[in-house]
Write a protein that holds these residues in place. Structure first.
Motif, PDB file in Angstrom:
ATOM      1  N   MET A  89       0.808  -1.218   0.000  1.00 29.96           N
ATOM      2  CA  MET A  89       0.000   0.000   0.000  1.00 29.96           C
ATOM      3  C   MET A  89       0.844   1.272   0.000  1.00 29.96           C
ATOM      4  O   MET A  89       0.335   2.352  -0.254  1.00 29.96           O
ATOM      5  CB  MET A  89      -0.994  -0.017   1.151  1.00 29.96           C
ATOM      6  CG  MET A  89      -2.051  -1.121   1.027  1.00 29.96           C
ATOM      7  SD  MET A  89      -2.851  -1.257  -0.603  1.00 29.96           S
ATOM      8  CE  MET A  89      -3.698   0.315  -0.701  1.00 29.96           C
ATOM      9  N   GLU A  90       2.138   1.146   0.220  1.00 30.41           N
ATOM     10  CA  GLU A  90       3.034   2.292   0.056  1.00 30.41           C
ATOM     11  C   GLU A  90       3.137   2.677  -1.425  1.00 30.41           C
ATOM     12  O   GLU A  90       3.431   3.817  -1.750  1.00 30.41           O
ATOM     13  CB  GLU A  90       4.426   1.976   0.597  1.00 30.41           C
ATOM     14  CG  GLU A  90       4.450   1.739   2.092  1.00 30.41           C
ATOM     15  CD  GLU A  90       5.803   1.288   2.592  1.00 30.41           C
ATOM     16  OE1 GLU A  90       6.809   1.397   1.846  1.00 30.41           O
ATOM     17  OE2 GLU A  90       5.864   0.798   3.734  1.00 30.41           O
ATOM     18  N   TYR A  91       2.908   1.706  -2.299  1.00 30.31           N
ATOM     19  CA  TYR A  91       3.004   1.907  -3.747  1.00 30.31           C
ATOM     20  C   TYR A  91       1.653   2.092  -4.422  1.00 30.31           C
ATOM     21  O   TYR A  91       1.564   2.707  -5.477  1.00 30.31           O
ATOM     22  CB  TYR A  91       3.660   0.686  -4.413  1.00 30.31           C
ATOM     23  CG  TYR A  91       5.027   0.365  -3.912  1.00 30.31           C
ATOM     24  CD1 TYR A  91       6.150   0.957  -4.470  1.00 30.31           C
ATOM     25  CD2 TYR A  91       5.209  -0.549  -2.877  1.00 30.31           C
ATOM     26  CE1 TYR A  91       7.420   0.655  -4.012  1.00 30.31           C
ATOM     27  CE2 TYR A  91       6.475  -0.858  -2.414  1.00 30.31           C
ATOM     28  CZ  TYR A  91       7.575  -0.254  -2.987  1.00 30.31           C
ATOM     29  OH  TYR A  91       8.830  -0.554  -2.525  1.00 30.31           O
ATOM     30  N   LEU A  92       0.604   1.516  -3.840  1.00 26.75           N
ATOM     31  CA  LEU A  92      -0.692   1.424  -4.505  1.00 26.75           C
ATOM     32  C   LEU A  92      -1.680   2.474  -4.026  1.00 26.75           C
ATOM     33  O   LEU A  92      -1.716   2.807  -2.843  1.00 26.75           O
ATOM     34  CB  LEU A  92      -1.299   0.036  -4.249  1.00 26.75           C
ATOM     35  CG  LEU A  92      -0.485  -1.158  -4.738  1.00 26.75           C
ATOM     36  CD1 LEU A  92      -1.117  -2.459  -4.275  1.00 26.75           C
ATOM     37  CD2 LEU A  92      -0.334  -1.134  -6.252  1.00 26.75           C
ATOM     38  N   ARG A  93      -2.523   2.949  -4.942  1.00 23.66           N
ATOM     39  CA  ARG A  93      -3.594   3.879  -4.562  1.00 23.66           C
ATOM     40  C   ARG A  93      -4.842   3.129  -4.132  1.00 23.66           C
ATOM     41  O   ARG A  93      -5.752   3.703  -3.533  1.00 23.66           O
ATOM     42  CB  ARG A  93      -3.877   4.870  -5.680  1.00 23.66           C
ATOM     43  CG  ARG A  93      -4.419   4.294  -6.957  1.00 23.66           C
ATOM     44  CD  ARG A  93      -4.662   5.412  -8.001  1.00 23.66           C
ATOM     45  NE  ARG A  93      -5.326   4.908  -9.160  1.00 23.66           N
ATOM     46  CZ  ARG A  93      -4.722   4.575 -10.293  1.00 23.66           C
ATOM     47  NH1 ARG A  93      -3.410   4.702 -10.410  1.00 23.66           N
ATOM     48  NH2 ARG A  93      -5.415   4.126 -11.315  1.00 23.66           N
ATOM     49  N   GLU A  94      -4.914   1.839  -4.457  1.00 20.19           N
ATOM     50  CA  GLU A  94      -5.972   0.943  -3.989  1.00 20.19           C
ATOM     51  C   GLU A  94      -5.370  -0.451  -3.999  1.00 20.19           C
ATOM     52  O   GLU A  94      -4.369  -0.697  -4.658  1.00 20.19           O
ATOM     53  CB  GLU A  94      -7.209   1.013  -4.879  1.00 20.19           C
ATOM     54  CG  GLU A  94      -6.950   0.649  -6.321  1.00 20.19           C
ATOM     55  CD  GLU A  94      -8.140   0.913  -7.220  1.00 20.19           C
ATOM     56  OE1 GLU A  94      -8.622  -0.063  -7.828  1.00 20.19           O
ATOM     57  OE2 GLU A  94      -8.573   2.075  -7.321  1.00 20.19           O
TER      58      GLU A  94
END
Length: 117
Positions: A89-94
């Motif tokens: 989730m550090e990389y993803l917007r969802e």
């Protein structure tokens, strides 16, 4: 998100989407591509592809085909993939969007012989 692999008596496929935060898109792409070579060399890995969505460069699409659910479980237990799951989730917007596939035409001819060596 815990990845729960459906029970399958044969090959199993995954089609998924990783929608990155715009400022982390290049970093996520590099990270996912860093998994390709070692994943393709794993026993039971019949296919492993990472794509960029042509309409949205912050969306990466992955496709995997595995000999069995057990092979996929072994893959997901690799330290670098456990670490990715913990920090994704550090990389993803969802969160990851994963579609489980039951291959109807997959067989041993879909992968290279060297992968079973």
């Amino acid at each position: 998100m815990d990845i729960v692999i459906p029970e399958a008596s044969g090959p199993i496929g995954i089609h998924g989407f990783a929608r990155s935060r715009p400022e982390r898109a290049e970093e996520l792409e590099r990270l996912l591509l860093s998994f390709v070579e070692s994943t393709r060399a794993e026993p039971g890995s019949w296919q492993y592809q990472v794509h960029r969505d042509a309409a949205d460069p912050t969306t990466l699409v992955f496709y995997e085909l595995w000999r069995s659910g057990d092979d996929l479980r072994s893959h997901l237990a690799r330290p670098e993939l456990v670490r990715f799951q913990e920090t994704r989730m550090e990389y993803l917007r969802e969160d990851l969007e994963i579609h489980w596939l039951t291959p109807l035409s997959a067989d041993a001819s879909t992968h290279s012989a060297q992968q079973d060596a």
